[in-house]
Design a protein around this motif. Structure first.
Motif, PDB file in Angstrom:
ATOM      1  N   GLN A  59       0.892  -1.284  -0.066  1.00  0.00           N
ATOM      2  CA  GLN A  59       0.032   0.220  -0.021  1.00  0.00           C
ATOM      3  C   GLN A  59       0.845   1.256  -0.131  1.00  0.00           C
ATOM      4  O   GLN A  59       0.445   2.173  -0.611  1.00  0.00           O
ATOM      5  CB  GLN A  59      -0.900  -0.004   1.142  1.00  0.00           C
ATOM      6  CG  GLN A  59      -2.313  -1.048   1.216  1.00  0.00           C
ATOM      7  CD  GLN A  59      -3.259  -0.762   2.252  1.00  0.00           C
ATOM      8  OE1 GLN A  59      -2.588  -1.132   3.212  1.00  0.00           O
ATOM      9  NE2 GLN A  59      -4.221  -0.424   2.201  1.00  0.00           N
ATOM     10  N   SER A  77      -3.546   4.302  -8.534  1.00  0.00           N
ATOM     11  CA  SER A  77      -4.461   3.139  -9.370  1.00  0.00           C
ATOM     12  C   SER A  77      -5.180   3.878 -10.505  1.00  0.00           C
ATOM     13  O   SER A  77      -5.459   3.266 -11.248  1.00  0.00           O
ATOM     14  CB  SER A  77      -5.507   2.596  -8.307  1.00  0.00           C
ATOM     15  OG  SER A  77      -6.159   3.692  -7.878  1.00  0.00           O
ATOM     16  N   ILE A  87       2.375   1.654  -3.510  1.00  0.00           N
ATOM     17  CA  ILE A  87       1.154   2.272  -4.615  1.00  0.00           C
ATOM     18  C   ILE A  87       1.021   3.837  -4.102  1.00  0.00           C
ATOM     19  O   ILE A  87       0.900   4.333  -5.257  1.00  0.00           O
ATOM     20  CB  ILE A  87      -0.071   1.358  -4.309  1.00  0.00           C
ATOM     21  CG1 ILE A  87       0.171  -0.038  -4.953  1.00  0.00           C
ATOM     22  CG2 ILE A  87      -1.088   1.959  -5.025  1.00  0.00           C
ATOM     23  CD1 ILE A  87      -0.877  -1.051  -4.535  1.00  0.00           C
ATOM     24  N   TYR A  95       2.552   4.485  -7.630  1.00  0.00           N
ATOM     25  CA  TYR A  95       1.910   3.817  -8.607  1.00  0.00           C
ATOM     26  C   TYR A  95       0.207   4.164  -8.301  1.00  0.00           C
ATOM     27  O   TYR A  95      -0.496   3.238  -7.602  1.00  0.00           O
ATOM     28  CB  TYR A  95       2.159   2.456  -8.553  1.00  0.00           C
ATOM     29  CG  TYR A  95       3.407   1.898  -8.894  1.00  0.00           C
ATOM     30  CD1 TYR A  95       3.722   1.990 -10.167  1.00  0.00           C
ATOM     31  CD2 TYR A  95       4.074   1.489  -7.706  1.00  0.00           C
ATOM     32  CE1 TYR A  95       5.309   1.704 -10.399  1.00  0.00           C
ATOM     33  CE2 TYR A  95       5.381   0.806  -8.248  1.00  0.00           C
ATOM     34  CZ  TYR A  95       5.984   1.060  -9.364  1.00  0.00           C
ATOM     35  OH  TYR A  95       7.334   0.707  -9.720  1.00  0.00           O
ATOM     36  N   TRP A 113      -2.181   3.513 -13.151  1.00  0.00           N
ATOM     37  CA  TRP A 113      -1.687   2.001 -13.516  1.00  0.00           C
ATOM     38  C   TRP A 113      -2.550   0.894 -13.232  1.00  0.00           C
ATOM     39  O   TRP A 113      -3.544   0.905 -12.247  1.00  0.00           O
ATOM     40  CB  TRP A 113      -0.328   1.942 -11.985  1.00  0.00           C
ATOM     41  CG  TRP A 113       0.739   2.893 -12.598  1.00  0.00           C
ATOM     42  CD1 TRP A 113       0.700   4.279 -11.888  1.00  0.00           C
ATOM     43  CD2 TRP A 113       1.868   2.518 -12.851  1.00  0.00           C
ATOM     44  NE1 TRP A 113       1.950   4.508 -12.767  1.00  0.00           N
ATOM     45  CE2 TRP A 113       2.705   3.814 -13.156  1.00  0.00           C
ATOM     46  CE3 TRP A 113       2.472   1.268 -13.580  1.00  0.00           C
ATOM     47  CZ2 TRP A 113       3.957   3.747 -13.684  1.00  0.00           C
ATOM     48  CZ3 TRP A 113       3.779   1.372 -14.104  1.00  0.00           C
ATOM     49  CH2 TRP A 113       4.452   2.467 -14.229  1.00  0.00           C
ATOM     50  N   ILE A 129      -2.678  -2.459 -11.461  1.00  0.00           N
ATOM     51  CA  ILE A 129      -1.834  -3.080 -10.485  1.00  0.00           C
ATOM     52  C   ILE A 129      -2.300  -4.694 -10.468  1.00  0.00           C
ATOM     53  O   ILE A 129      -3.368  -4.884 -10.213  1.00  0.00           O
ATOM     54  CB  ILE A 129      -2.378  -2.469  -9.174  1.00  0.00           C
ATOM     55  CG1 ILE A 129      -1.860  -0.918  -9.126  1.00  0.00           C
ATOM     56  CG2 ILE A 129      -1.336  -3.163  -7.934  1.00  0.00           C
ATOM     57  CD1 ILE A 129      -2.148   0.062  -8.194  1.00  0.00           C
ATOM     58  N   LEU A 150      -7.901  -1.607  -5.600  1.00  0.00           N
ATOM     59  CA  LEU A 150      -6.904  -0.922  -6.404  1.00  0.00           C
ATOM     60  C   LEU A 150      -6.470  -2.002  -7.473  1.00  0.00           C
ATOM     61  O   LEU A 150      -5.838  -1.289  -8.449  1.00  0.00           O
ATOM     62  CB  LEU A 150      -5.763  -0.581  -5.603  1.00  0.00           C
ATOM     63  CG  LEU A 150      -6.117   0.484  -4.395  1.00  0.00           C
ATOM     64  CD1 LEU A 150      -4.814   0.721  -3.402  1.00  0.00           C
ATOM     65  CD2 LEU A 150      -6.464   1.638  -4.934  1.00  0.00           C
ATOM     66  N   CYS A 151      -6.376  -3.331  -7.418  1.00  0.00           N
ATOM     67  CA  CYS A 151      -6.068  -4.242  -8.188  1.00  0.00           C
ATOM     68  C   CYS A 151      -6.689  -4.645  -9.229  1.00  0.00           C
ATOM     69  O   CYS A 151      -8.107  -4.766  -9.103  1.00  0.00           O
ATOM     70  CB  CYS A 151      -5.698  -5.537  -7.204  1.00  0.00           C
ATOM     71  SG  CYS A 151      -4.499  -5.126  -5.712  1.00  0.00           S
TER      72      CYS A 151
END
Length: 434
Positions: free
Chosen positions: A322, A331, A325, A329, A334, A336, A365-366
Motif C-alpha cells: 500500500q 491506481s 502504491i 503507482y 496504473w 496493479i 486498487l488491483c
C-alpha cells in the motif's frame, strides 16, 4: 471404387489443406514438448535453448494409397526372383531374431532440431496474459505518435515540403545554367526592334537572335523548372507509446515457518512469473517485497538469493505494498497486479487484519490478485480441493467469494508449479469489477 479428384491449383501437386494441418500438428507437438521439458526440469531452464524431437512419422503429409492387406490387386510387380505362386510372405517385423539382434530393415530417426530462447518463450507463454488489462497487450500492440524525422525523396503528395523542393530546384537551375525568363524576353524585345528597321544588317542580326532564342528555349525545355529529383517530402516516424501502465507486486513469505522446500517452490513460481512478464510485457514494472514479521521492498537479486528469516506477520507485506502504491503507482494511472506466495502460517488475528486490508482498499486498487499457498505433499492429499487449511487460507476464501478479481490455489510439489501458473494466468474473458 471411389475416385477422388483434387482440382485445386497448389504448387508441386501438394494439397494446401494438408500442409496447413501438418503445420498445426507440428506446432502442437512443439508446444507439448517444450512444456514437458520445462515441467520435468528446472524453471530457470525455460530461459534458454531447447532441443525438440518430433517422430518421423509425424513429419509426412497424408496421402491416399492402396491397402496392401485387403481388396483386389490387379497389377504385377516385375523383377521377382524369390517367390513362387502359393508362397506365404511374412509381414514386416516378423522373424526369429530377438529384439536386440541385428536386422536388415530400414528405419528412420526422429526429426530433431533446436529452438532458440525467443522461440521457446513464445511457445511457452503463447496463450497466457495478465487478466483484466484495462488496455491492450503492452508488447504486441502499442499506440504510436507521428514524429518529424527529416525529409524523404518519396512519399504522399500531401506531405510535399514546398520550401525544401523549391530550394533544391533553384540550386539545380543555377548549377545547370538554365536560361532565365528575363533573358528570353530581352531577346524578343530586341528582335522586334531590329525587324522594324528592314535593312540587310538588321535581317542578319535578327537571324542570329532567332537562333539564340531557339537555343535558349530548347535549353529551358530540357532543364525543367521543377524536376522530380528536386521534390522532397516531410518524413514522419511512428514513435511508440505504451498504451497502458502495469506493475506487478511479488510478495513472498521468507519467515522461519517457510522451510527450504517451501522457499524453493515459491522462488520457482516467481522465476516463472518473472520470465513471463519480461517476455510478454517488457514495459511492466516489477516490485519485489519480502516479509517476515516485517516487510521491505528489495531488488531482484535480494528477492531470489537472500537467506533472511524471522517471524511471520503477513499483513506487513500488504501494508508495504500500500505504501509503494501511494508513493509511485496511483491506481488511476496504473494497472496493479499482485502475486503472493506463503505457507499460510500466520496468527489468526493477523489473518483477520489481512482480510480487512484486502476487503476495504487493496482489492479496489488491483486488477488481479493471485495467492499461492505452499503446502506439504501430505497436506495436499488430506485437503485436496476442500476449504480446510490455514487461517490465512480461510480468510482469503472469504475474499475470493466477494471479489471476482481474486484467485487462489495451492502448490505441493515442483510438478504443480506450471499447471498452477497456467491456471492463474491463462487468457480469459474480462471479469466484472465491483
Amino acid at each position: 471404387m471411389p475416385i477422388f479428384i483434387d482440382r485445386r491449383l497448389n504448387p508441386k501437386d501438394k494439397s494446401l489443406g494438408n500442409r496447413q494441418r501438418f503445420l498445426h500438428r507440428v506446432r502442437a507437438e512443439l508446444k507439448r514438448s517444450v512444456q514437458e521439458q520445462i515441467r520435468s526440469g528446472k524453471i530457470a531452464d525455460a530461459d534458454g535453448e531447447h532441443a525438440v524431437s518430433i517422430p518421423a512419422k509425424g513429419t509426412s503429409e497424408p496421402s491416399f494409397r492402396a491397402a496392401g492387406d485387403s481388396g483386389r490387386r490387379q497389377h504385377v510387380l516385375p523383377g521377382n526372383k524369390q517367390f513362387s505362386p502359393g508362397d506365404k510372405v511374412p509381414k514386416p517385423g516378423q522373424g526369429s531374431g530377438a529384439g536386440s539382434s541385428p536386422g536388415l530393415q530400414d528405419s528412420e530417426d526422429d526429426f530433431r532440431f533446436v529452438l532458440s530462447r525467443e522461440e521457446v518463450l513464445d511457445l511457452f507463454f503463447e496463450d497466457l496474459e495478465l487478466p483484466d488489462m484495462v488496455k491492450l497487450n503492452l508488447k504486441e500492440i502499442l499506440t504510436a505518435k507521428p514524429r518529424r524525422a527529416g525529409f524523404a525523396s518519396s512519399g504522399s503528395p500531401t506531405n510535399i515540403n514546398v520550401s525544401r523542393t523549391m530550394r533544391n530546384s533553384h540550386g539545380r537551375r543555377i548549377a545547370l545554367q538554365r536560361p532565365k525568363r528575363a533573358e528570353v524576353e530581352a531577346i524578343l524585345a530586341e528582335l522586334a526592334k531590329i525587324e522594324a528597321e528592314g535593312t540587310d544588317m538588321a535581317r542578319a542580326r535578327a537571324a542570329a537572335l532567332r537562333a539564340e532564342l531557339d537555343r535558349l528555349e530548347r535549353r529551358r525545355r530540357v532543364i525543367a523548372f521543377v524536376d522530380p529529383v528536386d521534390i522532397r517530402f516531410n518524413r514522419f516516424e511512428a514513435q511508440p507509446l505504451p498504451n497502458a501502465n502495469a506493475v506487478m507486486f511479488c510478495l513472498m513469505d521468507v519467515s522461519g515457518s517457510m522451510g527450504e522446500r517451501e522457499k524453493d517452490l515459491a522462488k520457482r513460481f516467481f522465476v516463472l512469473l518473472h520470465l513471463f512478464l519480461k517476455r510478454r510485457y517488457d514495459r511492466t514494472d516489477i516490485v519485489f517485497i519480502r516479509h517476515t514479521h516485517v516487510a521491505q521492498e528489495v531488488d531482484e537479486d535480494t528477492f531470489f538469493l537472500s537467506t533472511q528469516s524471522g517471524g511471520t506477520v503477513v499483513s506487513t507485506a500488504l501494508e508495504e505494498m500500500q505504501r509503494v502504491i501511494a508513493q509511485r503507482y496511483p491506481s488511476k494511472d496504473w494497472n496493479i497486479y499482485v502475486a503472493q506466495a506463503s505457507d499460510g502460517d500466520n496468527f489468526a488475528s493477523d489473518s483477520e487484519r489481512c482480510l480487512r486490508l484486502l476487503d476495504s482498499e487493496i482489492m479496489r486498487l488491483c486488477q488481479y490478485f493471485a495467492y499461492v499457498e505452499i503446502i506439504d505433499e501430505r497436506e495436499s492429499e488430506i485437503f485436496g480441493s476442500t476449504d480446510n487449511g490455514t487461517s490465512l487460507w480461510r480468510a482469503y476464501l472469504t475474499v475470493k467469494e466477494r471479489w471476482p478479481n481474486f484467485d487462489m490455489t495451492r502448490i505441493a510439489r515442483a510438478a504443480d508449479i506450471y499447471p498452477v501458473f497456467r491456471q492463474l494466468f491463462t487468457r480469459q474473458p474480462a471479469r466484472p469489477r465491483n
